[in-house]
Design a protein around this motif. Structure first.
Motif, short mmCIF file in Angstrom:
data_model
loop_
_atom_site.label_atom_id
_atom_site.label_comp_id
_atom_site.label_asym_id
_atom_site.label_seq_id
_atom_site.Cartn_x
_atom_site.Cartn_y
_atom_site.Cartn_z
N CYS A 37 0.81 -1.21 0.00
CA CYS A 37 0.00 0.00 0.00
C CYS A 37 0.85 1.26 0.00
CB CYS A 37 -0.95 0.00 1.20
SG CYS A 37 -2.25 -1.24 1.08
N GLY A 38 2.12 1.13 -0.30
CA GLY A 38 2.97 2.29 -0.51
C GLY A 38 3.74 2.77 0.69
N ALA A 39 3.53 2.21 1.88
CA ALA A 39 4.23 2.67 3.08
C ALA A 39 5.68 2.21 3.06
CB ALA A 39 3.54 2.16 4.34
N GLU A 40 6.57 3.02 3.65
CA GLU A 40 7.96 2.62 3.85
C GLU A 40 8.06 1.95 5.21
OE1 GLU A 40 12.52 4.41 3.94
OE2 GLU A 40 10.79 5.77 3.83
N VAL A 41 8.58 0.73 5.24
CA VAL A 41 8.63 -0.05 6.48
C VAL A 41 10.07 -0.24 6.93
CG1 VAL A 41 7.96 -2.19 7.61
CG2 VAL A 41 6.51 -1.24 5.81
N LEU A 42 10.33 0.12 8.17
CA LEU A 42 11.63 -0.12 8.80
C LEU A 42 11.42 -1.16 9.89
CD1 LEU A 42 12.83 3.57 9.18
CD2 LEU A 42 13.29 1.99 7.30
N VAL A 43 12.23 -2.21 9.86
CA VAL A 43 12.11 -3.30 10.82
C VAL A 43 13.23 -3.17 11.85
CG1 VAL A 43 12.11 -5.79 11.14
CG2 VAL A 43 11.06 -4.80 9.10
N ARG A 44 12.85 -3.14 13.12
CA ARG A 44 13.82 -3.01 14.20
C ARG A 44 13.83 -4.29 15.02
NH1 ARG A 44 13.36 2.37 17.46
NH2 ARG A 44 11.25 1.57 17.78
#
Length: 524
Positions: A191-198
Motif C-alpha cells: 500500500c505504498g508505506a515505507e517499512v523499517l524493521v527493528r
C-alpha cells in the motif's frame, strides 16, 4: 420489477473504502460514472465514503455471486439527491421510464451491467460475467506482480519492532511473532508505506538494536534469490540494511530523528510493536500488536519448549508420508531440501492462518495432520504450474497453437459457476483484501488494548485456502487441457480463456505467498 439494460451500460459498483486506487482495475475505474449519472453531479471523495456504506455484495439465491445491492434511501439522504435526479426518480417512481432514462444517460463505454432491478428501495445490480471477467483478467495479466499495489499510504513510515527477530529456530511462539511482523510489513509495502524493521536482542546483558529497511522488491528481482540477510537456518529474509547510514553515529542520528517524530505525534510516522506480552502501556507512543501463543492440541498448554525446528521436523514427516510415492524419483539431497522448504512454508501458513490474538493449536505427536490444509494450498498452486507447463511443452511440440494475446480472447467461454466465482470472489477481491488489512492497522488508536481486534491478520491465509478449494472443485469438474487437439479444435477459444484464468490465479497466489515470505513449490 426486473429491467434489462442495453449492453452499452458498463458499470461495476465496487469501491475501496472511500479512496480511489491508483491501479487501473475493476474496483473503481468505472464506478464514478454510474453515481454521477444517478446524482447528476460530480462525486467527491467524501461521497465515496457514503457510497461504500450503502452498497453490499450479495450471494442470494436469486442473484449470482458478484451482484451488488445499493440502498437507495440512505444514499439519497447522505448525498442529498436533488429532486428530478435519476436517483430520486428511482426511489419515488421506480418504473420503466426511470430505467429508460438511465439507459439513455449512460455513457457509451459502459457495459459491465447485464440487468438491474429496483425492489424495496434497493437497487439490485446483475453483472455481465463476460465483461467483468475480461476486465479483471486483463488487469491482472497486464499488472502482473504489481496487481494489488497502491500508493494510498505512500507518505507513511512504519517502524516495526520485535524481540529476537534474527533467531528463527527458537520458540515456536516467538517465530509466530516474527512471521506476523514480516507479513504485515509486506502488506504495508503493497500500500505504498515505507517499512523499517527493528530487531531487539540481548546477549549476556548487552542490549542490541538493529534496524532494517524491509524490501519487497528484492524478491521480485529474482524468483530464486533475494538480496537480503540470511537467517541462521540459511533461508533468505526479505529485508536489507537501511544502507543510508553507513556509520554508527549517522545510524543513531537517523533513529533519533524517527523517535523525535514519533514523540511529536507526526501523523506520517507509525511505531508498531509485535509483542508476546499482554501488558499494555497507556503512555506508549507505539501501536501494540499482541501475538497469541502456540498451544498443544492434546493438552491445551503453551508450547514453551517447542522449537521451530521441532515443528518443521514434524511437518516434514507428515509431508513425507503423504508424498512418498510422488517424488521418489528425485535424488535424496534435492528431496531433503525440497521437503525442508515446503515444511517451512506450511508452518508459516499454519501460524498466520489464525487471528494473531488467538492461540494456534499444534499437535506435537509424530502422527499429526497439522499440515493438511496448508499443503493443500501448495498442492493446488503446483497443480496450476503443472498445467501451464504441460501447455508450454505442447506448444513447443506444435501440438497446440500458441496462446493468443489476451485482447483477442473471448471470455464469454467462461460459463461455469466456479469460473465466475474464481474471478469475482477471489481474483477481483485481492486488492480490497490488502487495502482492508492495512486500513485496519492505521485506524487503530495507539494504546487501545481492543484495537487489534480490527486487524484481519489471518485474511490472506484464509483467502488462499478459499481460492485453493474453489480451484480444486473447478479442476475436478473441468478438463482444461484436451488430450487430442485435432478432435477439439472447436474448443480452442474456450481453452484460451481458461488458460488466462489459470495465469490470473497463479499471479494472485504468488502475490499472496510473497506477503507471507513463502516461496511456493512448482511441483508436488
Amino acid at each position: 420489477m426486473l429491467v434489462s439494460l442495453m449492453p452499452t451500460l458498463e458499470v461495476v459498483i465496487s469501491f475501496t473504502r472511500g479512496r480511489r486506487s491508483t491501479m487501473a482495475s475493476l474496483m473503481e475505474s468505472l464506478c464514478p460514472g454510474f453515481y454521477e449519472m444517478l446524482l447528476d453531479k460530480p462525486i467527491t471523495q467524501e461521497d465515496f465514503i457514503c457510497i461504500k456504506k450503502c452498497e453490499k455484495r450479495c450471494d442470494h439465491v436469486h442473484q449470482g455471486k458478484g451482484d451488488v445491492t445499493v440502498a437507495l434511501t440512505p444514499l439519497e439522504r447522505n448525498l442529498v439527491a436533488e429532486e428530478g435526479t435519476l436517483l430520486a426518480r428511482l426511489i419515488h417512481s421506480p418504473g420503466e421510464t426511470s430505467v429508460e432514462d438511465a439507459r439513455q444517460k449512460a455513457c457509451t463505454p459502459l457495459s459491465q451491467i447485464r440487468t438491474f432491478a429496483v425492489e424495496r428501495n434497493l437497487l439490485k445490480v446483475f453483472l455481465d460475467h463476460k465483461a467483468v471477467s475480461s476486465m479483471v483478467l486483463k488487469s491482472i495479466i497486464t499488472a502482473g506482480n504489481c496487481y494489488g499495489k497502491s500508493d494510498r499510504y505512500k507518505n507513511k513510515v512504519v517502524i516495526m519492532t520485535c524481540e529476537n527477530l534474527e533467531n528463527t529456530n527458537g520458540n515456536i511462539t516467538s517465530y509466530r511473532a516474527q512471521c506476523l511482523l514480516h507479513h504485515l510489513s509486506r502488506l504495508l509495502e503493497l500500500c505504498g508505506a515505507e517499512v523499517l524493521v527493528r530487531s531487539l536482542s540481548e546477549n549476556n546483558g548487552d542490549r542490541r538494536t538493529e534496524m532494517y529497511r524491509s524490501n519487497l522488491t528484492s524478491n521480485e528481482r529474482s524468483e530464486s534469490k533475494t538480496e537480503g540477510r540470511s537467517t541462521p537456518d540459511g533461508n533468505e529474509r526479505l529485508s536489507e540494511p537501511i544502507g543510508i547510514e553507513t556509520d554508527a553515529e549517522s545510524h543513531l542520528k537517523f533513529e533519533c530523528n524517527l523517535e523525535s517524530r514519533i514523540d511529536c505525534g507526526d501523523a506520517n510516522v507509525l511505531a508498531m510493536d509485535v509483542s508476546l506480552s499482554s501488558v499494555y502501556d497507556s503512555d506508549s507512543k507505539s501501536l501494540k500488536i499482541l501475538c497469541g501463543p502456540v498451544t498443544c492440541q492434546q493438552t491445551g498448554s503453551k508450547l514453551t519448549n517447542y522449537t521451530t525446528q521441532q515443528c518443521c521436523q514434524n511437518i516434514e514427516r507428515e509431508l513425507e508420508r503423504a508424498s512418498e510415492d510422488k517424488i521418489s524419483n528425485e535424488n535424496e539431497t534435492h528431496q531433503t531440501a525440497y521437503m525442508h522448504t515446503l515444511a517451512r512454508s506450511c508452518v508459516s501458513l499454519i501460524l498466520l492462518g489464525v487471528n494473531h490474538l488467538s492461540p494456534v493449536k499444534l499437535s506435537t505427536t509424530q502422527d499429526s495432520y497439522d499440515s493438511r490444509e496448508s499443503s493443500f494450498v501448495m498442492y493446488n498452486y503446483a497443480r496450476i504450474c503443472a498445467i501451464l507447463e504441460r501447455y508450454t511443452e505442447s506448444t513447443n511440440q506444435k501440438l497446440i497453437p500458441i496462446l493468443p494475446p489476451i485482447d483477442e480472447v473471448n471470455f464469454i467461454n467462461l460459463k461455469h459457476e466456479e469460473e465466475w466465482k474464481l474471478v469475482w470472489v477471489y481474483l477481483h477481491q485481492w486488492p480490497e483484501i490488502v487495502a482492508t488489512i492495512v486500513d485496519g492497522i492505521f485506524r487503530c488508536p495507539v494504546g487501545d488494548r481492543k484495537a487489534m481486534h480490527r486487524v484481519g491478520s489471518a485474511r490472506v491465509v484464509k483467502f488462499l485456502h478459499g481460492l485453493a478449494h474453489c480451484f480444486s472443485v473447478y479442476y475436478n469438474r473441468i478438463h482444461i487441457l484436451p488430450s487430442n487437439v485435432d478432435q477439439c479444435k472447436h474448443l480452442l477459444p474456450q481453452l484460451w480463456a481458461r488458460l488466462y484464468l489459470l495465469k490470473g490465479i497463479k499471479i494472485i497466489m504468488e502475490s499472496a505467498f510473497r506477503t507471507l515470505d513463502i516461496v511456493p513449490p512448482c511441483y508436488m
